[in-house]
Design a protein around this motif. Structure first.
Motif, PDB file in Angstrom:
ATOM      1  N   PRO A  28       3.952 -38.874  15.067  1.00 21.13           N
ATOM      2  CA  PRO A  28       3.978 -39.839  13.959  1.00 21.13           C
ATOM      3  C   PRO A  28       5.368 -40.338  13.592  1.00 21.13           C
ATOM      4  CG  PRO A  28       2.439 -38.091  13.469  1.00 21.13           C
ATOM      5  CD  PRO A  28       3.162 -37.683  14.730  1.00 21.13           C
ATOM      6  N   GLU A  29       6.364 -39.479  13.624  1.00 23.89           N
ATOM      7  CA  GLU A  29       7.710 -39.911  13.260  1.00 23.89           C
ATOM      8  C   GLU A  29       8.291 -40.864  14.315  1.00 23.89           C
ATOM      9  OE1 GLU A  29       8.034 -35.728  15.046  1.00 23.89           O
ATOM     10  OE2 GLU A  29       6.747 -36.696  13.566  1.00 23.89           O
ATOM     11  N   GLU A  30       7.900 -40.714  15.574  1.00 24.36           N
ATOM     12  CA  GLU A  30       8.345 -41.636  16.617  1.00 24.36           C
ATOM     13  C   GLU A  30       7.671 -42.994  16.431  1.00 24.36           C
ATOM     14  OE1 GLU A  30       9.231 -38.921  20.486  1.00 24.36           O
ATOM     15  OE2 GLU A  30       7.145 -38.946  19.779  1.00 24.36           O
ATOM     16  N   TYR A  31       6.387 -42.962  16.101  1.00 19.69           N
ATOM     17  CA  TYR A  31       5.644 -44.195  15.813  1.00 19.69           C
ATOM     18  C   TYR A  31       6.283 -44.924  14.639  1.00 19.69           C
ATOM     19  CZ  TYR A  31       1.740 -47.164  14.279  1.00 19.69           C
ATOM     20  OH  TYR A  31       0.959 -48.222  13.880  1.00 19.69           O
ATOM     21  N   ALA A  33       9.287 -44.853  13.619  1.00 15.38           N
ATOM     22  CA  ALA A  33      10.617 -45.363  13.950  1.00 15.38           C
ATOM     23  C   ALA A  33      10.549 -46.690  14.698  1.00 15.38           C
ATOM     24  CB  ALA A  33      11.381 -44.337  14.775  1.00 15.38           C
ATOM     25  N   GLY A  34       9.406 -47.009  15.285  1.00 19.48           N
ATOM     26  CA  GLY A  34       9.230 -48.274  15.992  1.00 19.48           C
ATOM     27  C   GLY A  34       8.117 -48.178  17.018  1.00 19.48           C
ATOM     28  N   HIS A  35       7.189 -49.136  16.961  1.00 23.86           N
ATOM     29  CA  HIS A  35       6.053 -49.145  17.870  1.00 23.86           C
ATOM     30  C   HIS A  35       5.707 -50.578  18.253  1.00 23.86           C
ATOM     31  CE1 HIS A  35       4.509 -49.354  13.752  1.00 23.86           C
ATOM     32  NE2 HIS A  35       3.613 -50.192  14.247  1.00 23.86           N
ATOM     33  N   ILE A  36       4.878 -50.727  19.267  1.00 27.21           N
ATOM     34  CA  ILE A  36       4.416 -52.039  19.706  1.00 27.21           C
ATOM     35  C   ILE A  36       3.517 -52.622  18.623  1.00 27.21           C
ATOM     36  CG2 ILE A  36       3.021 -53.262  21.423  1.00 27.21           C
ATOM     37  CD1 ILE A  36       3.993 -51.194  23.469  1.00 27.21           C
ATOM     38  N   CYS A  37       3.716 -53.883  18.325  1.00 28.91           N
ATOM     39  CA  CYS A  37       2.937 -54.560  17.290  1.00 28.91           C
ATOM     40  C   CYS A  37       1.439 -54.426  17.575  1.00 28.91           C
ATOM     41  CB  CYS A  37       3.333 -56.032  17.230  1.00 28.91           C
ATOM     42  SG  CYS A  37       2.517 -56.935  15.902  1.00 28.91           S
ATOM     43  N   GLY A  38       0.701 -53.996  16.592  1.00 24.40           N
ATOM     44  CA  GLY A  38      -0.741 -53.854  16.720  1.00 24.40           C
ATOM     45  C   GLY A  38      -1.207 -52.487  17.193  1.00 24.40           C
ATOM     46  N   ALA A  39      -0.272 -51.632  17.591  1.00 20.07           N
ATOM     47  CA  ALA A  39      -0.641 -50.295  18.066  1.00 20.07           C
ATOM     48  C   ALA A  39      -1.017 -49.400  16.895  1.00 20.07           C
ATOM     49  CB  ALA A  39       0.518 -49.670  18.836  1.00 20.07           C
ATOM     50  N   VAL A  40      -1.962 -48.515  17.152  1.00 21.68           N
ATOM     51  CA  VAL A  40      -2.327 -47.506  16.165  1.00 21.68           C
ATOM     52  C   VAL A  40      -1.789 -46.161  16.645  1.00 21.68           C
ATOM     53  CG1 VAL A  40      -4.388 -48.720  15.369  1.00 21.68           C
ATOM     54  CG2 VAL A  40      -4.588 -47.074  17.208  1.00 21.68           C
ATOM     55  N   SER A  41      -1.457 -45.324  15.713  1.00 15.60           N
ATOM     56  CA  SER A  41      -0.911 -44.012  16.036  1.00 15.60           C
ATOM     57  C   SER A  41      -2.034 -42.993  16.142  1.00 15.60           C
ATOM     58  CB  SER A  41       0.084 -43.575  14.968  1.00 15.60           C
ATOM     59  OG  SER A  41       0.541 -42.263  15.227  1.00 15.60           O
ATOM     60  N   ILE A  42      -2.198 -42.467  17.348  1.00 10.68           N
ATOM     61  CA  ILE A  42      -3.072 -41.317  17.570  1.00 10.68           C
ATOM     62  C   ILE A  42      -2.281 -40.382  18.481  1.00 10.68           C
ATOM     63  CG2 ILE A  42      -5.256 -40.414  18.444  1.00 10.68           C
ATOM     64  CD1 ILE A  42      -6.510 -43.154  17.972  1.00 10.68           C
ATOM     65  N   PRO A  43      -1.583 -39.406  17.902  1.00  9.77           N
ATOM     66  CA  PRO A  43      -0.810 -38.494  18.738  1.00  9.77           C
ATOM     67  C   PRO A  43      -1.692 -37.840  19.811  1.00  9.77           C
ATOM     68  CG  PRO A  43      -0.248 -38.198  16.443  1.00  9.77           C
ATOM     69  CD  PRO A  43      -1.448 -39.107  16.494  1.00  9.77           C
ATOM     70  N   TYR A  44      -1.109 -37.600  20.957  1.00  8.86           N
ATOM     71  CA  TYR A  44      -1.845 -37.048  22.100  1.00  8.86           C
ATOM     72  C   TYR A  44      -2.643 -35.809  21.697  1.00  8.86           C
ATOM     73  CZ  TYR A  44      -2.741 -35.016  26.678  1.00  8.86           C
ATOM     74  OH  TYR A  44      -3.354 -34.469  27.781  1.00  8.86           O
ATOM     75  N   GLU A  45      -2.054 -34.963  20.886  1.00 11.80           N
ATOM     76  CA  GLU A  45      -2.709 -33.728  20.472  1.00 11.80           C
ATOM     77  C   GLU A  45      -3.967 -33.987  19.641  1.00 11.80           C
ATOM     78  OE1 GLU A  45       0.568 -34.427  19.860  1.00 11.80           O
ATOM     79  OE2 GLU A  45       1.371 -33.265  21.528  1.00 11.80           O
ATOM     80  N   GLU A  46      -4.093 -35.177  19.050  1.00 16.84           N
ATOM     81  CA  GLU A  46      -5.242 -35.507  18.207  1.00 16.84           C
ATOM     82  C   GLU A  46      -6.268 -36.389  18.918  1.00 16.84           C
ATOM     83  OE1 GLU A  46      -3.862 -37.125  14.498  1.00 16.84           O
ATOM     84  OE2 GLU A  46      -2.282 -35.614  14.349  1.00 16.84           O
ATOM     85  N   LEU A  47      -5.955 -36.815  20.125  1.00 17.75           N
ATOM     86  CA  LEU A  47      -6.826 -37.757  20.837  1.00 17.75           C
ATOM     87  C   LEU A  47      -8.228 -37.204  21.045  1.00 17.75           C
ATOM     88  CD1 LEU A  47      -6.922 -40.550  22.161  1.00 17.75           C
ATOM     89  CD2 LEU A  47      -6.162 -39.453  24.291  1.00 17.75           C
ATOM     90  N   GLU A  48      -8.329 -35.952  21.369  1.00 16.82           N
ATOM     91  CA  GLU A  48      -9.639 -35.323  21.602  1.00 16.82           C
ATOM     92  C   GLU A  48     -10.547 -35.486  20.385  1.00 16.82           C
ATOM     93  OE1 GLU A  48     -12.628 -33.429  23.622  1.00 16.82           O
ATOM     94  OE2 GLU A  48     -10.692 -33.945  24.489  1.00 16.82           O
ATOM     95  N   HIS A  49      -9.980 -35.331  19.198  1.00 13.77           N
ATOM     96  CA  HIS A  49     -10.768 -35.412  17.965  1.00 13.77           C
ATOM     97  C   HIS A  49     -11.097 -36.852  17.568  1.00 13.77           C
ATOM     98  CE1 HIS A  49     -10.104 -31.167  17.474  1.00 13.77           C
ATOM     99  NE2 HIS A  49      -8.811 -31.353  17.601  1.00 13.77           N
ATOM    100  N   CYS A  50     -10.393 -37.815  18.132  1.00 15.64           N
ATOM    101  CA  CYS A  50     -10.580 -39.225  17.762  1.00 15.64           C
ATOM    102  C   CYS A  50     -11.416 -40.006  18.775  1.00 15.64           C
ATOM    103  CB  CYS A  50      -9.216 -39.897  17.606  1.00 15.64           C
ATOM    104  SG  CYS A  50      -8.223 -39.176  16.281  1.00 15.64           S
TER     105      CYS A  50
END
Length: 100
Positions: A28-31, A33-50
């Motif tokens: 989340p802190e990397e997201y 700090a700057g991300h691609i426009c329109g991207a949503v944050s789902i850290p890899y460790e949380e992907l299974e649950h999402c």
């Protein structure tokens, strides 16, 4: 390899067209700090649950810092029947403007 891979700088051709989502797999802190426009944050460790939320998308674009984690995520999602696309090279080689 049966999942799709495109260069991260080609994502603009695909994002926002049809029913797609772009996922930033970084912490989340990397997201923040700057991300691609329109991207949503789902850290890899949380992907299974999402994953249950991802069924409605025609294409799921995944990126991380360098492309390794997104490749693993794309492989795993593809094995389960999700339409995953790895953005090769990660945000480190992205030439577009990052948003905060």
């Amino acid at each position: 390899m049966s999942w799709d891979t495109i260069r991260i700088n080609e994502e603009e051709k695909y994002i926002g067209k049809g029913n797609s989502i772009i996922i930033d797999l970084r912490r989340p802190e990397e997201y923040a700090a700057g991300h691609i426009c329109g991207a949503v944050s789902i850290p890899y460790e949380e992907l299974e649950h999402c994953k249950c939320m991802l069924r409605k998308y025609c294409k799921i674009f995944l990126y991380c810092e360098r492309g390794n984690t997104s490749m693993l995520a794309a492989r795993d999602l593809d094995r389960e029947g999700y339409p995953a696309v790895n953005l090769y090279g990660g945000v480190r080689v992205y030439r577009g403007k990052l948003v905060k």
